[in-house]
Design an enzyme around this catalytic site. Structure first.
Site, short mmCIF file in Angstrom:
data_model
loop_
_atom_site.label_atom_id
_atom_site.label_comp_id
_atom_site.label_asym_id
_atom_site.label_seq_id
_atom_site.Cartn_x
_atom_site.Cartn_y
_atom_site.Cartn_z
N HIS A 1 2.68 22.20 -31.54
CA HIS A 1 2.09 23.27 -30.74
C HIS A 1 2.82 23.47 -29.42
O HIS A 1 2.25 24.01 -28.48
CB HIS A 1 0.61 22.97 -30.50
N TRP B 1 1.71 6.46 6.02
CA TRP B 1 2.11 7.29 4.87
C TRP B 1 1.88 8.73 5.29
O TRP B 1 0.75 9.12 5.56
CB TRP B 1 1.26 6.92 3.65
N GLU C 1 6.41 6.79 -12.60
CA GLU C 1 6.08 6.24 -11.28
C GLU C 1 7.21 5.41 -10.72
O GLU C 1 7.53 5.51 -9.52
CB GLU C 1 4.83 5.35 -11.38
N LYS D 1 3.53 5.15 -16.08
CA LYS D 1 4.28 4.01 -15.55
C LYS D 1 5.77 4.32 -15.46
O LYS D 1 6.43 4.00 -14.48
CB LYS D 1 4.05 2.78 -16.45
N GLU E 1 -0.77 6.52 -20.19
CA GLU E 1 -0.54 5.44 -19.24
C GLU E 1 0.92 4.99 -19.29
O GLU E 1 1.53 4.71 -18.25
CB GLU E 1 -1.49 4.27 -19.52
N ARG F 1 0.81 -1.22 0.00
CA ARG F 1 0.00 0.00 0.00
C ARG F 1 0.85 1.27 0.00
O ARG F 1 0.35 2.35 -0.31
CB ARG F 1 -0.93 0.00 1.22
#
Length: 609
Positions: free
Chosen positions: A504, A74, A488, A485, A481, A27
């Protein structure tokens, strides 16, 4: 984030608590601690860092006791250190807490005026003092907890012990999950089922506002006004083997390779030779979905990217309008809800605080109904939605979601096909898309076979500091995504753009030190993407192209590395192309030596705002 385990056992509690904390390490946390009660005494050990560091301190000076509480923290209020680690002890009380108490400052001032001194920066220590203050009025522990939670503003799951009441643990929840484990001659509390599978498979999920008192002999649940209430006992389908790494180096790698099976399980008994089975949403669901005129998807992180893919699918194939919104933003604006709009909440854990709060907020906004797409059957999101569609991914331990994403896409693809059929899609096209979806597990399995090429490619990323990901159409969310990843778990800064947006602004970043990863499926936007790749080549950028085998992209077009993948069809291509991007992020992180399964500053289940 934060994990809770508590025990009223017929054996020493500390080894059970430590094992439970180890099961919750996925977690994400930055400190750990436990407190054990025996013969009207409380003993505690805490440490910054991993559970093993706290365990070493305990083993250096072990203490007995059959009742106890433990926690992985945390940091929210206060930096990660021993003083801020849980359990917090004041007077006769020890307490662990998940969540955030918003009115802690005013409560702290009031309690300081009564003589309480605080040693931490946390909101949690305030609760321990408040419970102790109520105990001083002659209340029992359960009464003191009930009185305390009435004064709290915010979210919490707590477990509390008192030196005055040996053998008892009191828990309470509001806005954060808490479960009761039903043993034989002993009972437990945990923040999720994985903390409890070592001791029992019989689980009770507490409802919002519940308070529970456990002892070796019993577990009694009370509503927020103190009335006894019964909650259903569920048999958990988790097993200890399901959360072991087995032959894999990391949980993330294991979960990447579990995707063919997880997607197959998500599709099983839901799609057949005649198409998507009409009853997968239940009888009421079938009736409700027939009335849908539009959809509003809310989610966070990886689940948000799945919702973005679904927007393309549903609008392309079912011709229904779809909006997709980050749940944390949705809560704080007045969204316009056209008549006949279905709200879809997507969450791996079903306890994501922002998604759950957005789901609750949606009740007053006039939606046709709500649908949860989730991996945890008894989670809050699932229980509170009108309809549910489970993803059947199994336990996902790695903080960076992998099989959660592809199984969410599989579930959303089922929903898309159901709606498309309801909206009168051409029968031949419907049949073709159903066949594609049934091929998805095999297509993912084939995509996994390019891992050796990915390992070689990853070596070129070790010293990179930035990367760009490009995709067009429904593959822009896939690029998002992929970049998520990489950042992270490898800590390389990465961004993703629709490929047409290069000129742009992002093109200014492209040079020989900027790898550009492009997703190149076969489809109507392929020629447009080729032009974007040429723009990168002209600026000296290093191109890495994941190309559909059916797409005509050669070395002259790509210039850099081309890895070819059989996407299996335009419909399922987003799920298939996700897999090599997961592998790339994983192997880059391994080479860089980061903590792949528990990346810094991140938590698996974000249960606070």
């Amino acid at each position: 984030m934060c994990g809770i385990i508590a025990a009223a056992a017929q054996r020493d509690a500390a080894p059970l608590l430590i094992a439970g904390l180890k099961a919750l390490e996925y977690r994400g946390y930055d400190s750990a601690g436990l407190a054990v009660q025996e013969d009207q005494q409380l003993r505690r050990v805490r440490a910054k860092g991993k559970v093993r560091e706290m365990e070493a301190l305990y083993l250096a000076d072990p203490f007995a006791g059959s009742t106890g509480i433990a926690h992985t923290r945390w940091a929210t209020h206060g930096v990660p250190n021993e003083e801020n680690a849980h359990p917090h002890m004041i007077g006769r009380v020890a307490l662990v807490h998940n969540g955030i108490i918003e009115n802690h400052a005013s409560l702290r001032t009031r309690l300081q005026a009564k003589g309480y001194a605080f040693t931490s920066e946390t909101d949690t220590e305030v609760m321990a003092a408040l419970i102790d203050a109520h105990l001083s009025k002659g209340m029992c522990l359960r009464e003191a907890v009930l009185a305390t939670v009435q004064e709290l503003e915010g979210a919490y799951a707590i477990a509390v012990i008192s030196s005055d009441e040996p053998g008892r643990v009191v828990g309470a929840r509001r806005g954060a999950p808490l479960l009761v484990g039903m043993g034989i001659g002993e009972h437990f509390l945990g923040s999720d089922a994985q903390a409890l599978i070592q001791v029992t498979s019989k689980i009770v999920y507490l409802e919002e506002g519940d308070v529970v008192e456990i002892s070796r002999a019993s577990a009694q649940i009370y509503t927020g006004d103190g009335m006894p209430v019964k909650r259903a006992v569920h048999e958990s389908e988790l097993s200890a083997d399901a959360v072991e790494r087995g032959e894999y180096r990391h949980y993330m790698q294991k979960e990447i390779f579990e995707q063919p099976r997880a997607v197959a399980d998500t599709l099983e008994a839901r799609i057949g030779s005649g198409g998507v089975l009409s009853n997968i949403f239940g009888v009421d669901g079938e009736k409700l979905l027939a009335k849908v005129k539009g959809l509003h998807i809310i989610a966070c992180g990886t689940s948000y990217h799945a919702g973005m893919v679904a927007k393309y699918w549903i609008e392309d194939y079912a011709r229904l309008p779809v909006s997709v919104e980050v749940a944390s933003e949705y809560r704080y604006r007045e969204a316009v809800v056209p008549q006949g709009t279905l709200l879809i909440a997507i969450s791996q854990s079903g306890e994501t605080a922002d998604t759950l709060a957005a789901l609750r907020e949606s009740r007053r906004r006039g939606y046709l109904g709500t649908l949860a797409i989730c991996n945890v059957p008894e989670s809050s999101v699932v229980r509170e939605a009108d309809l549910k569609l489970m993803t059947r991914a199994g336990p996902e331990i790695g903080v960076a979601s992998t099989k959660a994403f592809t199984t969410q896409l599989a579930a959303l693809a089922l929903l898309t096909l159901h709606l498309a059929n309801e909206q009168g899609m051409d029968a031949a096209r419907y049949s073709e898309l159903c066949e594609q979806l049934q091929r998805l597990p095999r297509a993912i399995d084939e995509a996994l076979q390019i891992e050796p090429q990915i390992v070689q490619l990853a070596e070129r990323f070790v010293h990179r500091r930035h990367a760009l990901f490009l995709g067009r159409g429904m593959h822009h969310p896939v690029a998002l995504e992929g970049s998520l990843k990489l950042k992270e778990i490898s800590y390389i800064h990465a961004e993703a753009y629709p490929a047409g947006e290069l000129k742009h602004g992002p093109l200014a970043l492209v040079d020989e030190d900027m790898p550009v990863i492009a997703v190149a499926p076969n489809g109507p936007l392929l020629d447009k993407l080729k032009s974007n790749l040429q723009e990168v080549r002209a600026r000296g950028g290093e191109l890495i192209v994941f190309a559909d085998k059916a797409a005509h992209i050669d070395g002259a077009t790509a210039g850099g590395s081309i890895l070819r993948i059989d996407a299996g069809g335009d419909f399922i291509a987003p799920a298939v192309f996700t897999v090599p991007l997961q592998l790339l992020a994983y192997h880059v992180a391994v080479l860089r030596g980061t903590d792949v399964d528990q990346p810094r500053n991140l938590a698996k289940s974000v249960t606070v705002e």
